[in-house]
Enzyme design. Structure first.
Site, mmCIF file in Angstrom:
data_model
loop_
_atom_site.group_PDB
_atom_site.id
_atom_site.type_symbol
_atom_site.label_atom_id
_atom_site.label_comp_id
_atom_site.label_asym_id
_atom_site.label_seq_id
_atom_site.Cartn_x
_atom_site.Cartn_y
_atom_site.Cartn_z
ATOM 1 N N THR A 167 52.242 -28.222 -37.676
ATOM 2 C CA THR A 167 50.815 -27.909 -37.815
ATOM 3 C C THR A 167 50.548 -26.925 -38.957
ATOM 4 O OG1 THR A 167 51.132 -26.265 -36.054
ATOM 5 C CG2 THR A 167 50.259 -28.407 -35.411
ATOM 6 N N ASP A 168 49.247 -26.675 -39.203
ATOM 7 C CA ASP A 168 48.814 -25.815 -40.313
ATOM 8 C C ASP A 168 48.482 -24.401 -39.838
ATOM 9 O OD1 ASP A 168 48.857 -28.110 -42.020
ATOM 10 O OD2 ASP A 168 46.935 -28.703 -41.169
ATOM 11 N N SER A 194 46.208 -19.002 -39.682
ATOM 12 C CA SER A 194 45.651 -20.264 -40.170
ATOM 13 C C SER A 194 46.078 -20.421 -41.619
ATOM 14 C CB SER A 194 44.121 -20.267 -40.062
ATOM 15 O OG SER A 194 43.592 -21.437 -40.663
ATOM 16 N N ARG A 195 46.893 -21.443 -41.891
ATOM 17 C CA ARG A 195 47.433 -21.588 -43.241
ATOM 18 C C ARG A 195 46.415 -22.125 -44.230
ATOM 19 N NH1 ARG A 195 51.718 -23.528 -39.888
ATOM 20 N NH2 ARG A 195 53.307 -21.916 -39.650
ATOM 21 N N VAL A 196 45.278 -22.620 -43.739
ATOM 22 C CA VAL A 196 44.196 -23.016 -44.644
ATOM 23 C C VAL A 196 43.407 -21.791 -45.072
ATOM 24 C CG1 VAL A 196 42.055 -24.331 -44.811
ATOM 25 C CG2 VAL A 196 44.064 -25.349 -43.729
#
Length: 503
Positions: free
Chosen positions: A340-341, A366-368
């Site tokens: 997941t991101d 949250s990698r976004v």
């Protein structure tokens, strides 16, 4: 006999045979085998030499099975219906097609099983089309970056752990820490948007699924939602295919250029269902008795959630995982974290302290990040995260010391007010403008002079009055425009006047 008369008789015979064949229906050639054994959600079938993996089989009683093992002398089949009426010796027929489910608008506001059959007691529906349950994920070149926020209505997430449309954000934590509550609030917050929501319940009790449906109906969020239930009482095969079927339903809307949100609640049970099937089918076990491809079954599932370049549609995935003793380094959680991101970790310690939602910001990411966040959030979110992280460290340190300097005391008091502002009841989703107002107020110290008991009333007052006070600026915030420096100062002054007037 006259040769001419003999030829005439032969011609008549051939003519009668031809007419007889033309008058009959076309012959249907069916390849069939026999069940050798059945039990615990699987069956072994002999015969069917031309069968292929993932093909759908039909048994004498009309129930269905999915071909999974292709051995030399028999095949292993996952049963998709109850096995009470299936016995050894019964015939099994090839269908020469893969498993598919109905998709489309007709499913909105309905509760269906993993095969798309309605289980809510309402009238049957006619679906526009059927799509295969197992589909390839979109190629990399067909995807575009995640740049549009998916507002959950939960202040902690939208401010500090932003989720974008097309992102895959894992929700994990111990049992009874509020994982499902976050997912349901995220669905409820989409009721006034164009986002289609899909809630996939795997291994849940029927009462739990009914409670979710009731909550969605009470909050006017059910009409744009599909609930797919594979409860603990259904065959394990349905629990295994449930998330893939739900994803196919979401992909239909994504390919139409629309946005979808899908909740997998939860993939821990999905992994256990697959382990059970694999052991029954005598596949080699690996770590914790899971088969070797346990990573692959979740990777191929979650890779289907993305933001498409051509249609512009997206599918956002919020998979849920249950941990044991806060062990996020266990086998299945580690797998999902790597796929997941980002992840949202819920702490039982915070839950016991009545800090809700019990999100451990230090272990969540949250990698976004800000790429999928409205510009107005950036006024306060970076400073807020730093201040809150420092507060958590200082609060733990202060338990061992009675003498603290003024700066440390100030940071601790500010942190307590931040925690109070971030605290939020279930079903009480907060819109964008109200969130921005609360963030600006707490980071600019507008609540510093208030007692902790006054923070909640101050937040309610601010939420009730802020849109009318901001006027055109509230529209600017919602449309994603950046506030100028003088506008930021004006917002702070408006909020200060509200607090001074009421408190």
């Amino acid at each position: 006999m006259n040769p001419d008369s003999t030829l005439s008789v032969i011609d008549q015979v051939f003519e009668s045979i031809t007419k007889s064949q033309e008058s009959r229906l076309d012959l249907i050639i069916r390849e069939k085998g026999n069940i050798r054994s059945v039990g615990e959600g699987i069956a072994t079938v002999g015969g069917l030499p031309n069968v292929v993996t993932d093909e759908l089989l039909k048994f004498e009683d009309g129930s269905l099975g999915l071909v999974y093992n292709l051995d030399e002398h028999e095949i292993g089949v996952i049963l998709l219906d109850e096995e009470q009426h299936i016995d050894a010796g019964d015939e099994a027929f090839r269908t020469e097609r893969v498993l598919g489910v109905p998709v489309g608008e007709a499913l909105l506001g309905r509760v269906v099983d993993a095969l798309g059959r309605p289980i809510d007691g309402k009238a049957a529906f006619r679906a526009a089309t059927y799509l295969a349950v197992e589909r390839e994920s979109p190629p990399i070149m067909n995807r575009q970056s995640v740049d549009t926020p998916l507002q959950t209505g939960i202040l902690t997430i939208d401010a500090l752990l932003p989720i974008g449309r097309g992102q895959r954000e894992l929700i994990l934590g111990d049992r009874q820490t509020g994982k499902t509550a976050i997912a349901i609030d995220s669905i409820i917050n989409q009721r006034d948007t164009d986002v289609i929501s899909i809630y996939c319940a795997i291994g849940k009790q029927r009462a739990e699924v009914n409670r979710v449906v009731s909550d969605l109906q009470k909050n006017d969020a059910f009409e744009n939602t599909i609930v797919l239930s594979a409860s603990s009482s259904v065959p394990v095969g349905l629990q295994y295919i449930a998330p893939y079927a739900a994803t196919t339903m979401g992909e239909y809307f994504m390919e139409q250029g629309r946005d979808a949100l899908i909740i997998y609640d939860d993939l821990t049970w999905h992994a256990r269902a697959y382990r059970e099937l694999a052991l029954l089918l005598r596949r080699p076990p690996g770590r914790e008795a899971f088969p070797g491809d346990i990573f692959h079954i979740h990777a191929r599932l979650l890779e289907r959630s993305t933001h498409l370049k051509e249609s512009g549609g997206s599918m956002t995935a919020l998979p849920i995982i249950e941990t044991q003793g806060q062990d996020i380094a266990a086998f299945i959680p580690t797998n999902l974290i790597s796929i997941t991101d980002g992840q949202i970790f819920l702490s039982p310690d915070l839950f016991q302290k009545d800090v809700l939602p019990a999100i451990d910001i230090g272990k969540s990411v949250s990698r976004v990040g800000g790429a999928a966040q409205l510009p107005a959030y950036r006024i306060a979110s970076e400073e807020l995260r730093l201040a809150y992280s420092q507060f958590e460290e200082l609060e733990a340190f202060s338990r061992f010391s009675s003498r603290l300097d003024e700066d440390t005391l100030h940071r601790i008091e500010r942190g307590r007010r931040i925690r109070e502002v971030l605290s939020q009841d279930q079903f009480d989703t907060i819109d964008v403008v109200q969130q921005i107002a609360l963030l600006i107020a707490v980071t600019n110290g507008l609540f510093d002079e208030l007692d902790l008991s006054q923070i909640k009333p101050a937040c309610r007052m601010m939420r009730n009055n802020i849109e009318s006070e901001l006027g055109n600026m509230s529209t600017k915030i919602k449309e994603g425009e950046k506030l100028e420096k003088n506008e930021e100062e004006r917002v702070v002054n408006i909020l200060r006047k509200l607090v001074d007037k009421k408190f």
